[in-house]
Design a protein around this motif. Sequence first.
Motif, short mmCIF file in Angstrom:
data_model
loop_
_atom_site.label_atom_id
_atom_site.label_comp_id
_atom_site.label_asym_id
_atom_site.label_seq_id
_atom_site.Cartn_x
_atom_site.Cartn_y
_atom_site.Cartn_z
N ASN A 130 -5.40 7.08 2.07
CA ASN A 130 -5.69 5.64 2.06
C ASN A 130 -5.66 5.06 0.65
N SER A 134 1.00 2.22 -1.17
CA SER A 134 1.80 1.62 -0.11
C SER A 134 2.04 2.66 0.98
N PHE A 135 2.50 2.19 2.15
CA PHE A 135 2.82 3.13 3.22
C PHE A 135 4.06 3.94 2.85
N SER A 136 4.92 3.39 2.02
CA SER A 136 6.07 4.15 1.53
C SER A 136 5.60 5.39 0.78
N PRO A 162 -7.74 1.07 10.52
CA PRO A 162 -7.80 -0.37 10.29
C PRO A 162 -9.12 -0.97 10.78
N PRO A 192 -3.24 -8.11 4.56
CA PRO A 192 -2.04 -7.24 4.45
C PRO A 192 -2.44 -5.78 4.25
N ASP A 193 -1.91 -4.92 5.12
CA ASP A 193 -2.18 -3.48 5.04
C ASP A 193 -3.66 -3.15 5.20
N ASN A 194 -4.45 -4.09 5.76
CA ASN A 194 -5.90 -3.84 5.92
C ASN A 194 -6.49 -3.28 4.63
N GLN A 195 -6.26 -3.99 3.55
CA GLN A 195 -6.64 -3.53 2.22
C GLN A 195 -8.09 -3.87 1.91
N ARG A 221 -6.00 1.30 1.63
CA ARG A 221 -5.22 0.61 2.65
C ARG A 221 -5.23 1.45 3.92
N TYR A 223 -3.73 2.05 8.05
CA TYR A 223 -2.55 1.83 8.88
C TYR A 223 -2.81 2.26 10.32
N GLN A 227 1.78 3.83 13.68
CA GLN A 227 2.67 3.77 12.52
C GLN A 227 2.69 5.12 11.81
#
Length: 266
Positions: A130, A134-136, A162, A192-195, A221, A223, A227
């Motif tokens: 987490n 980024s998810f990348s 999330p 955005p991204d549940n940050q 973050r 997800y 995903q």
Amino acid sequence: FGVLKYFFGCFTSRIVSAITAHSFQWKIPALRSGRSAHNAYRSPTSFPVCLFCTLLCSTYISGRTGSLSEEFAKLGYDVLGVDYSYGMLNQAMQKKLEHNLPIQYICQDMRELDLYGTVDITVCALDSLNHLDSFSDVKTVFQQVFDVTEPGGVFLFDMNTPYKHREVLGNQIYLYDTDDVYCVWENQYEEPDNQVTIQLHFFARQEDDTYVRSEECMTERAYPPEQVTAALQQIGWEVLGCYHADTEEPLREGSQRMVFAVRKTK
């Protein structure tokens, strides 16, 4: 500190128990005694090496550096501990020497993982994923671990959900008051991204009863499990299960933490 250290200690025991309890179900490679992690770099044979990846920088976590690695070393596994922080690794090395355990520690960013060999088991705990930007980056770690895992090997990791970021952490403020430390924990949630940005304010009591203030800031973050599952399967991982926290129960709507067990089948 007392509250958070207690939590970490309990979590260490729970994750070790969970892995040993599921060893048959997940087909975790059996222990093969008399082998060292050092030898795993030089032999084409697969050895039972556990890898612990973290990108944590919290003070209370670093106070327990190496605890999970040591528990597995005591069970007879060859352990490689990987972390990005020299400070955390230094504390882990000191504990390793005090307890005379054959653990190897490596300073690496998990996104650039390179062990010059393969492992049978990888464990990534305490919502380390987490903390990535980024998810990348998360997908990069999934690929890096896949590349260093023997066929049939497993990857076990947990992530905040999330739901936890949105409903539990949110924009909340928490206070922890112990004999030695007073901590103010402030959260700021962004869609955005549940940050969640976490600001920690520590007030540490000194011997003369004065306090020294220090601060720490981190961002996490979260997800959706769908995903995460899709990204794992795209790489080639077989998803064995996604669990509610430390139980054998499936993930539910109000789960704050999800634990994945995945296996490399080829």
